[in-house]
Design a protein around this motif. Structure first.
Motif, PDB file in Angstrom:
ATOM      1  N   THR A 192       0.820  -1.212   0.000  1.00 48.14           N
ATOM      2  CA  THR A 192       0.000   0.000   0.000  1.00 48.14           C
ATOM      3  C   THR A 192       0.855   1.264   0.000  1.00 48.14           C
ATOM      4  N   VAL A 193       0.293   2.310  -0.569  1.00 47.26           N
ATOM      5  CA  VAL A 193       0.932   3.628  -0.528  1.00 47.26           C
ATOM      6  C   VAL A 193       0.053   4.615   0.233  1.00 47.26           C
ATOM      7  N   ASP A 194      -0.953   4.103   0.925  1.00 53.72           N
ATOM      8  CA  ASP A 194      -1.847   4.949   1.712  1.00 53.72           C
ATOM      9  C   ASP A 194      -1.057   5.557   2.870  1.00 53.72           C
ATOM     10  N   PRO A 195      -0.987   6.895   2.967  1.00 53.58           N
ATOM     11  CA  PRO A 195      -0.205   7.511   4.047  1.00 53.58           C
ATOM     12  C   PRO A 195      -0.743   7.199   5.439  1.00 53.58           C
ATOM     13  N   VAL A 196      -2.032   6.922   5.550  1.00 59.21           N
ATOM     14  CA  VAL A 196      -2.592   6.586   6.858  1.00 59.21           C
ATOM     15  C   VAL A 196      -2.077   5.222   7.322  1.00 59.21           C
ATOM     16  N   VAL A 239       1.234  11.773  11.543  1.00 63.86           N
ATOM     17  CA  VAL A 239       0.960  11.137  10.247  1.00 63.86           C
ATOM     18  C   VAL A 239       0.619  12.170   9.186  1.00 63.86           C
ATOM     19  N   SER A 240       0.386  13.394   9.613  1.00 63.89           N
ATOM     20  CA  SER A 240       0.051  14.450   8.651  1.00 63.89           C
ATOM     21  C   SER A 240       1.215  14.768   7.720  1.00 63.89           C
ATOM     22  N   ILE A 241       2.450  14.372   8.072  1.00 65.84           N
ATOM     23  CA  ILE A 241       3.576  14.675   7.200  1.00 65.84           C
ATOM     24  C   ILE A 241       3.481  13.925   5.878  1.00 65.84           C
ATOM     25  N   GLY A 242       2.702  12.839   5.848  1.00 61.83           N
ATOM     26  CA  GLY A 242       2.525  12.103   4.601  1.00 61.83           C
ATOM     27  C   GLY A 242       1.326  12.557   3.808  1.00 61.83           C
ATOM     28  N   GLY A 243       0.589  13.537   4.298  1.00 62.87           N
ATOM     29  CA  GLY A 243      -0.570  14.048   3.577  1.00 62.87           C
ATOM     30  C   GLY A 243      -1.898  13.577   4.118  1.00 62.87           C
ATOM     31  N   ALA A 244      -1.904  12.748   5.137  1.00 62.69           N
ATOM     32  CA  ALA A 244      -3.159  12.299   5.727  1.00 62.69           C
ATOM     33  C   ALA A 244      -3.852  13.476   6.408  1.00 62.69           C
ATOM     34  N   VAL A 245      -5.132  13.613   6.149  1.00 61.46           N
ATOM     35  CA  VAL A 245      -5.881  14.758   6.677  1.00 61.46           C
ATOM     36  C   VAL A 245      -6.421  14.390   8.057  1.00 61.46           C
ATOM     37  N   ASP A 246      -5.603  14.613   9.063  1.00 65.21           N
ATOM     38  CA  ASP A 246      -6.055  14.443  10.433  1.00 65.21           C
ATOM     39  C   ASP A 246      -6.307  15.821  11.023  1.00 65.21           C
ATOM     40  N   ALA A 247      -6.364  15.908  12.358  1.00 69.03           N
ATOM     41  CA  ALA A 247      -6.639  17.197  12.990  1.00 69.03           C
ATOM     42  C   ALA A 247      -5.534  18.206  12.700  1.00 69.03           C
ATOM     43  N   VAL A 248      -4.287  17.760  12.738  1.00 69.82           N
ATOM     44  CA  VAL A 248      -3.168  18.672  12.493  1.00 69.82           C
ATOM     45  C   VAL A 248      -3.146  19.134  11.041  1.00 69.82           C
ATOM     46  N   ARG A 249      -3.364  18.192  10.123  1.00 65.82           N
ATOM     47  CA  ARG A 249      -3.355  18.553   8.704  1.00 65.82           C
ATOM     48  C   ARG A 249      -4.521  19.470   8.357  1.00 65.82           C
ATOM     49  N   ALA A 250      -5.681  19.238   8.959  1.00 68.63           N
ATOM     50  CA  ALA A 250      -6.824  20.115   8.717  1.00 68.63           C
ATOM     51  C   ALA A 250      -6.513  21.538   9.157  1.00 68.63           C
ATOM     52  N   ALA A 251      -5.843  21.678  10.320  1.00 68.73           N
ATOM     53  CA  ALA A 251      -5.435  23.004  10.769  1.00 68.73           C
ATOM     54  C   ALA A 251      -4.382  23.591   9.846  1.00 68.73           C
ATOM     55  N   ASP A 252      -3.484  22.765   9.347  1.00 73.23           N
ATOM     56  CA  ASP A 252      -2.407  23.243   8.480  1.00 73.23           C
ATOM     57  C   ASP A 252      -2.959  23.775   7.161  1.00 73.23           C
ATOM     58  N   ILE A 253      -4.005  23.153   6.655  1.00 77.35           N
ATOM     59  CA  ILE A 253      -4.612  23.619   5.400  1.00 77.35           C
ATOM     60  C   ILE A 253      -5.176  25.023   5.570  1.00 77.35           C
ATOM     61  N   ILE A 254      -5.858  25.261   6.676  1.00 76.76           N
ATOM     62  CA  ILE A 254      -6.429  26.598   6.913  1.00 76.76           C
ATOM     63  C   ILE A 254      -5.318  27.620   7.135  1.00 76.76           C
ATOM     64  N   VAL A 255      -4.260  27.221   7.851  1.00 81.90           N
ATOM     65  CA  VAL A 255      -3.140  28.137   8.073  1.00 81.90           C
ATOM     66  C   VAL A 255      -2.479  28.504   6.759  1.00 81.90           C
ATOM     67  N   GLY A 256      -2.298  27.530   5.876  1.00 84.13           N
ATOM     68  CA  GLY A 256      -1.679  27.823   4.595  1.00 84.13           C
ATOM     69  C   GLY A 256      -2.497  28.763   3.732  1.00 84.13           C
ATOM     70  N   ARG A 257      -3.802  28.751   3.905  1.00 84.10           N
ATOM     71  CA  ARG A 257      -4.663  29.622   3.118  1.00 84.10           C
ATOM     72  C   ARG A 257      -4.799  31.012   3.734  1.00 84.10           C
ATOM     73  N   SER A 258      -4.816  31.086   5.056  1.00 87.18           N
ATOM     74  CA  SER A 258      -5.097  32.360   5.733  1.00 87.18           C
ATOM     75  C   SER A 258      -3.858  33.035   6.308  1.00 87.18           C
ATOM     76  N   LEU A 259      -2.758  32.269   6.447  1.00 87.91           N
ATOM     77  CA  LEU A 259      -1.538  32.777   7.088  1.00 87.91           C
ATOM     78  C   LEU A 259      -1.808  33.232   8.526  1.00 87.91           C
ATOM     79  N   ASN A 260      -2.797  32.597   9.142  1.00 85.35           N
ATOM     80  CA  ASN A 260      -3.117  32.849  10.546  1.00 85.35           C
ATOM     81  C   ASN A 260      -2.955  31.540  11.301  1.00 85.35           C
ATOM     82  N   TYR A 261      -2.297  31.578  12.474  1.00 83.45           N
ATOM     83  CA  TYR A 261      -1.927  30.351  13.171  1.00 83.45           C
ATOM     84  C   TYR A 261      -2.934  29.933  14.238  1.00 83.45           C
ATOM     85  N   THR A 262      -4.077  30.566  14.277  1.00 82.28           N
ATOM     86  CA  THR A 262      -5.098  30.189  15.248  1.00 82.28           C
ATOM     87  C   THR A 262      -5.541  28.735  15.109  1.00 82.28           C
TER      88      THR A 262
END
Length: 305
Positions: A166-170, A245-268
């Motif tokens: 498998t190549v599934d990051p999860v 596990v978010s370093i492989g692209g899996a959308v967990d809680a950290v990755r979900a926050a990282d996506i919003i941070v990358g779009r808004s440049l706000n670290y909340t």
């Protein structure tokens, strides 16, 4: 010398803190009442002092933070209510992946860790290769940083292009977590096995049990029961590290926050994700403390471990 009934009752009252053997109910002595009253007063005083010192500390920290030169900018960047409301539902959605990883990886870690610990404690020269492999496994994965292990497994395995792998990051991330934490848990189990006195195994053998039966029915139950608190601590750590596990692209809680941070440049969103993990970890931490305290009390009273 003959002891009268009145004298016997008086001695019983003196020896038992004022309790009369002839009375139906318990009547505490004045000395005991004064002692309990003094304990309650000390408890109230200690509670008041603790509350006051906590309040003073919180106020001082608040004043230091809000009066810092960069506080307005920090507040806007890390504690923005608008981005917190936007991130919270998405972080919760991603948190479900972290919870599933905790449950699956936790079970796999316990099983694999137990097998490795048993392999390290096998006796006899014929089992030397197995003991050596188990020792090499624990030494390697305890020394390898978890983040590097995740990168090797999550990014390196797909690069091999192996058929049927498998190549599934999860799944790959869960595998890396299991490999690392099973090494730590194996050492916890091994310490528990070696803490069981050899007389336990000898007694089991004298009753006709084989080595395998003695290990299964006598040694392992005692070893696991003694190591419950450190095992729970490892599970608490695993719960937090599932966010890696978010370093492989899996959308967990950290990755979900990282996506919003990358779009808004706000670290909340990072603060929101961190608080969610803290809220998830605190109950397990308190449960671990309760189990540890309970086992300490039983040990102090001479009860079974």
């Amino acid at each position: 010398m003959t002891v009268t009934k009145e004298e016997s009752g008086q001695e019983g009252a003196d020896d038992n803190g004022g309790m009369s053997s002839e009375s139906d109910g318990y009547v505490p002595s004045q000395r005991r009442l004064d002692r309990e009253r003094h304990k309650r007063a000390r408890a109230r005083r200690a509670t008041a002092i603790a509350a006051l010192s906590t309040l003073v500390t919180v106020v001082v920290l608040y004043l230091v933070v809000v009066n810092a030169p960069g506080w307005p900018r920090t507040k806007e960047t890390f504690f923005n209510g608008q981005y917190a409301r936007e991130a919270f539902p998405k972080v919760l959605e991603g948190l479900w992946l972290n919870v599933r990883l905790l449950l699956i990886c936790g079970a796999a870690v316990l099983v694999l860790g137990m097998l490795i610990a048993v392999a390290r404690t096998l006796r006899g020269p014929v089992f030397f290769p197995l003991r050596a492999l188990a020792a090499a496994y624990t030494d390697f994965f305890r020394g390898l940083p978890l983040i590097i292990n995740l990168m090797i497994v999550v990014l390196g395995v797909p690069a091999l292009r192996l058929q049927g792998v498998t190549v599934d990051p999860v799944l790959l991330g869960g595998t890396a977590l299991t490999l690392t934490y099973s090494a730590y848990v194996a050492e916890v189990f091994r310490a528990g096995i070696e803490s069981v006195h050899p007389s336990q195994r000898a007694a089991a053998r004298s009753l006709g049990l084989t080595n395998r039966q003695a290990l299964r029915h006598v040694v392992l139950p005692q070893a696991v029961r003694r190591q419950v608190p450190p095992l729970l601590n490892d599970l608490v750590s695993l719960q937090k590290d599932t966010g890696l596990v978010s370093i492989g692209g899996a959308v967990d809680a950290v990755r979900a926050a990282d996506i919003i941070v990358g779009r808004s440049l706000n670290y909340t969103p990072y603060i929101v994700a961190g608080l969610v993990f803290v809220a998830l970890t605190i109950p397990m931490t308190r449960f671990t403390d309760w189990v540890t305290a309970r086992m300490d009390r039983r040990r102090a009273q001479g009860g079974a471990l």
